[in-house]
Design a protein around this motif. Structure first.
Motif, PDB file in Angstrom:
ATOM      1  N   PRO A 555       0.833  -1.198   0.000  1.00 21.18           N
ATOM      2  CA  PRO A 555       0.000   0.000   0.000  1.00 21.18           C
ATOM      3  C   PRO A 555       0.874   1.257   0.000  1.00 21.18           C
ATOM      4  CG  PRO A 555       0.177  -0.846   2.226  1.00 21.18           C
ATOM      5  CD  PRO A 555       0.894  -1.833   1.337  1.00 21.18           C
ATOM      6  N   PRO A 556       0.283   2.442  -0.121  1.00 23.91           N
ATOM      7  CA  PRO A 556       1.056   3.686  -0.027  1.00 23.91           C
ATOM      8  C   PRO A 556       1.839   3.766   1.287  1.00 23.91           C
ATOM      9  CG  PRO A 556      -1.132   4.147  -0.857  1.00 23.91           C
ATOM     10  CD  PRO A 556      -1.140   2.709  -0.436  1.00 23.91           C
ATOM     11  N   CYS A 557       3.066   4.264   1.217  1.00 24.96           N
ATOM     12  CA  CYS A 557       3.939   4.351   2.402  1.00 24.96           C
ATOM     13  C   CYS A 557       4.473   5.764   2.559  1.00 24.96           C
ATOM     14  CB  CYS A 557       5.118   3.394   2.271  1.00 24.96           C
ATOM     15  SG  CYS A 557       4.696   1.661   2.320  1.00 24.96           S
ATOM     16  N   ARG A 558       4.584   6.171   3.810  1.00 30.25           N
ATOM     17  CA  ARG A 558       5.230   7.435   4.152  1.00 30.25           C
ATOM     18  C   ARG A 558       6.324   7.125   5.179  1.00 30.25           C
ATOM     19  NH1 ARG A 558       2.875   7.999   0.272  1.00 30.25           N
ATOM     20  NH2 ARG A 558       1.189   9.456  -0.245  1.00 30.25           N
ATOM     21  N   ASN A 581       9.119  -0.902  -7.751  1.00 31.00           N
ATOM     22  CA  ASN A 581       7.861  -1.624  -7.952  1.00 31.00           C
ATOM     23  C   ASN A 581       6.681  -0.692  -8.213  1.00 31.00           C
ATOM     24  OD1 ASN A 581       8.196  -4.724  -7.374  1.00 31.00           O
ATOM     25  ND2 ASN A 581       9.538  -3.674  -5.911  1.00 31.00           N
ATOM     26  N   ASN A 582       6.993   0.571  -8.545  1.00 32.53           N
ATOM     27  CA  ASN A 582       5.968   1.557  -8.921  1.00 32.53           C
ATOM     28  C   ASN A 582       4.926   1.763  -7.820  1.00 32.53           C
ATOM     29  OD1 ASN A 582       7.010   1.998 -11.614  1.00 32.53           O
ATOM     30  ND2 ASN A 582       6.205  -0.041 -12.115  1.00 32.53           N
ATOM     31  N   ARG A 583       5.389   1.764  -6.573  1.00 28.04           N
ATOM     32  CA  ARG A 583       4.483   1.984  -5.452  1.00 28.04           C
ATOM     33  C   ARG A 583       4.490   3.453  -5.030  1.00 28.04           C
ATOM     34  NH1 ARG A 583       1.462  -0.873  -6.730  1.00 28.04           N
ATOM     35  NH2 ARG A 583       0.332  -0.873  -4.727  1.00 28.04           N
ATOM     36  N   ASP A 584       3.431   3.833  -4.338  1.00 28.75           N
ATOM     37  CA  ASP A 584       3.276   5.200  -3.834  1.00 28.75           C
ATOM     38  C   ASP A 584       4.091   5.336  -2.546  1.00 28.75           C
ATOM     39  OD1 ASP A 584       2.486   7.610  -2.771  1.00 28.75           O
ATOM     40  OD2 ASP A 584       0.346   7.126  -2.649  1.00 28.75           O
ATOM     41  N   VAL A 585       5.144   6.143  -2.575  1.00 31.61           N
ATOM     42  CA  VAL A 585       5.995   6.301  -1.401  1.00 31.61           C
ATOM     43  C   VAL A 585       6.527   7.727  -1.336  1.00 31.61           C
ATOM     44  CG1 VAL A 585       8.092   5.521  -2.597  1.00 31.61           C
ATOM     45  CG2 VAL A 585       7.949   5.305  -0.117  1.00 31.61           C
ATOM     46  N   LYS A 586       6.647   8.252  -0.118  1.00 31.80           N
ATOM     47  CA  LYS A 586       7.256   9.556   0.117  1.00 31.80           C
ATOM     48  C   LYS A 586       8.183   9.451   1.322  1.00 31.80           C
ATOM     49  CE  LYS A 586       3.425  12.387  -1.666  1.00 31.80           C
ATOM     50  NZ  LYS A 586       2.416  13.434  -1.313  1.00 31.80           N
TER      51      LYS A 586
END
Length: 631
Positions: A555-558, A581-586
């Motif tokens: 899932p998205p990670c911060r 892996n083209n994941r949502d991360v900041k």
């Protein structure tokens, strides 16, 4: 720096030529430490000669002067690791000279059963020159210069017990660095930390990274951090003093020593490093659990924000436990890092129907619930349900702390987000080794999925896992297990300075642990040894080894971390894996911050870190409210 300290030692008469030899050697050491090296080969040769010179001087001191048994023991330790270091450097030099011969294989064979000291490389092309250069630089700046400093100090004091204390620190640093030399030489040359900053992987990371300054004045941050760490320094110094006076009542030693060291911070600093570098697991747990002591807990309660709901529930296991045997079977089958969609068996279903959640029971898993609004337990009629929850997993190196010691920020989350926070008090090592903590969090996660709406006015449409340090590791383990088994995956992850690889090996940021009061190299090593069993590359123990098959479903990670955190590299590598892996991360990186900064605002300790808590709330809102309307 003066290098004539051996001249003034009076334990025995020493031949003049030996004194002159030692003085000459020390001058060469000092000159060599200041030289700019033109190549890795030259650096390795110079360091190899320095190691031989240090060993010679240590033998002179050991054989002719020191009659203190404890000092002898520490000098023997120094010689043992200096010999290992000498062997490692000899092998590196032979490889770089394209001269891998019988001597090379003879030396390597000595360490065949000691993985930490076994060099796998056999050619120059297999040597990671970036990492090898860096580890030799650390040896030069720390081990070589520290030895010269010890000598200078010993010249002035002429006290064996002073030398003993300095050798505690020296040997601790020497041991850690020597243990990392082979892994530096053999490090994957495509490892992120060895790539130039203009490499595409670093450019991708930069595109999702925010560098945050907590003050326009960097010196202010350094001073504020140093003042905050004073209580940690005093804690270490007091533990060292109390261990030396066991016949006195402990509370008298604690109180008197604490007052003394608060007044004399310089002495506290020296004693703290001696304690840090010579800790055992019990004293390590003692220092890390100071915050859990009744008096300090009461003080903390007075200093943290009030909260409307602060309750504890006690639950039984919900599903078949995660055991070491199961993990080893998956590893043997080759499926540990695959999505298998194995069926999960429910257990204790009748127990979970009973209204015994609020009854204190030490044999059950405890979960603390924080909420700023009316949370209805055992409700019958209610108009409003909470649709979002945060499951929090605390840090503490797997061996210490609890949900209570992290309330300085979890209460802020609850009060600002107006949703329930479920904080898990998992089993701690060394009594409960891996994977007990993973299983506790796995059981709590399933209880929230299956039973929370039966007892509370909560219908969780969105669930975010949040954890710091060891808690971040456990958040990844739960997320990965959910993906592996086809269970509902958390909707987001908030990870604060997570530990992603539970093996003591070379990584550039680990060098920060040599001088860190909170997450020192000794603490890291003790925590790893206390918690871990089984395969080093088990992805539920060390998320750094997660497969792309599982990471591609994350899932998205911060992620938040500090620039001087010994675990900084862990966060960078994880962000790189997510991007691959083209994941949502900041990622947010705080300048001048070390490990554990979410807790630094405790009792107003380091006021600048309040901004870190504010930023964490914003990240949590991003994960909870994907449509952004509630931001």
């Amino acid at each position: 720096m003066s290098i004539d300290w051996f001249q003034d030692i009076k334990f025995q008469q020493k031949p003049k030529d030996d004194i002159e030899d030692d003085e000459s050697i020390l001058k060469q050491l000092q000159e060599r430490s200041q030289q700019q090296q033109s190549s890795l080969l030259q650096s390795a040769k110079n360091m190899s000669q320095s190691v031989l010179d240090i060993s010679q001087i240590v033998k002179h001191v050991q054989g002719r002067y020191i009659k203190n048994e404890k000092v002898q023991e520490r000098l023997n330790h120094s010689l043992r690791f200096l010999q290992i270091l000498s062997d490692l450097l000899k092998q590196l030099i032979l490889i770089l000279e394209d001269n891998v011969d019988e001597e090379f294989y003879r030396i390597r064979k000595l360490y065949k059963e000691q993985d930490e000291f076994y060099i796998k490389a056999e050619s120059r092309q297999q040597v990671n020159q970036v990492a090898a250069n860096h580890i030799i630089k650390i040896l030069n700046e720390d081990i070589l210069n520290q030895f010269i400093r010890i000598g200078n100090t010993y010249r002035h004091t002429k006290k064996a017990n002073k030398l003993q204390g300095d050798l505690k620190v020296y040997n601790s640093h020497l041991t850690l660095i020597v243990r990392c030399v082979a892994s530096a030489i053999d490090m994957d040359q495509n490892d992120l930390m060895c790539l130039p900053q203009d490499n595409n992987r670093w450019l991708e990371i930069a595109s999702v990274t925010t560098h945050q300054q907590l003050s326009q004045n960097p010196q202010q941050i350094q001073q504020s951090y140093y003042r905050f760490m004073k209580s940690i320094r005093v804690g270490h110094a007091v533990f060292l003093r109390s261990s030396q006076y066991q016949s006195f009542p402990k509370y008298i030693i604690f109180v008197s020593s604490a007052l003394w060291y608060f007044l004399f911070d310089g002495r506290a600093k020296n004693r703290a490093f001696q304690h840090i570098c010579d800790m055992r697991i019990d004293s390590c747990m003692g220092v890390m659990n100071l915050i859990e002591q009744p008096g300090i807990k009461h003080l903390i309660k007075l200093g943290i924000s009030p909260i409307k709901v602060n309750m504890k529930i006690y639950i039984d296991p919900v599903v078949t436990p995660i055991t070491l045997q199961r993990l080893q079977q998956w590893d043997s089958d080759g499926t540990i890092n695959n999505i298998t969609l194995d069926q999960i068996e429910q257990v204790n279903q009748e127990t979970h129907q009973e209204l015994t959640l609020l009854t204190k029971n030490k044999s059950k898993l405890r979960i603390r619930i924080l909420c700023s609004k009316d949370l209805q337990f055992n409700y019958k009629y209610v108009d409003k349900f909470f649709e979002c929850v945060i499951i929090h997993i605390h840090g503490g190196g797997f061996i210490s702390m609890s949900s209570g010691s992290h309330q300085n920020y979890t209460r802020e989350w609850a009060n600002n987000l107006n949703i329930p926070i479920f904080s898990i008090d998992y089993s701690l090592a060394p009594k409960y080794k891996y994977p007990h903590a993973v299983d506790d969090c796995w059981q709590a996660y399933h209880w929230i999925l299956q039973y929370v709406s039966k007892f509370f006015n909560i219908l969780p449409k969105r669930i975010v896992l949040a954890g710091d340090s060891a808690g971040g590791n456990l958040c990844c383990a739960i997320t990965s297990l959910a993906i592996k088994h086809g269970v509902r995956v958390p909707d987001g992850l908030f990870l604060a300075y997570p530990v992603m690889d539970l093996k003591m090996k070379y990584s550039p940021s680990h060098a920060f642990g040599l001088n860190d009061y909170l997450l020192s190299h000794t603490v890291m090593d003790l925590c790893i040894k206390a918690y871990t069993v089984g395969s080093e590359k088990d992805p539920f123990r060390s998320p750094a080894y997660l497969s792309d098959e599982i990471l591609s479903k994350y899932p998205p990670c911060r992620v938040v971390v500090g620039t001087i955190d010994p675990l900084l590299d862990h966060s960078y590598r994880f962000v790189s894996q997510m991007l691959r892996n083209n994941r949502d991360v900041k990622l947010t990186v705080y300048d001048g911050m070390s490990h554990g900064f979410l807790n630094f605002y405790l009792l107003g300790g380091m006021k600048e870190t309040q901004q870190c808590i504010i930023d964490s709330i914003f990240y949590l809102k991003e994960l909870l409210y994907v449509d952004k309307k509630n931001l």
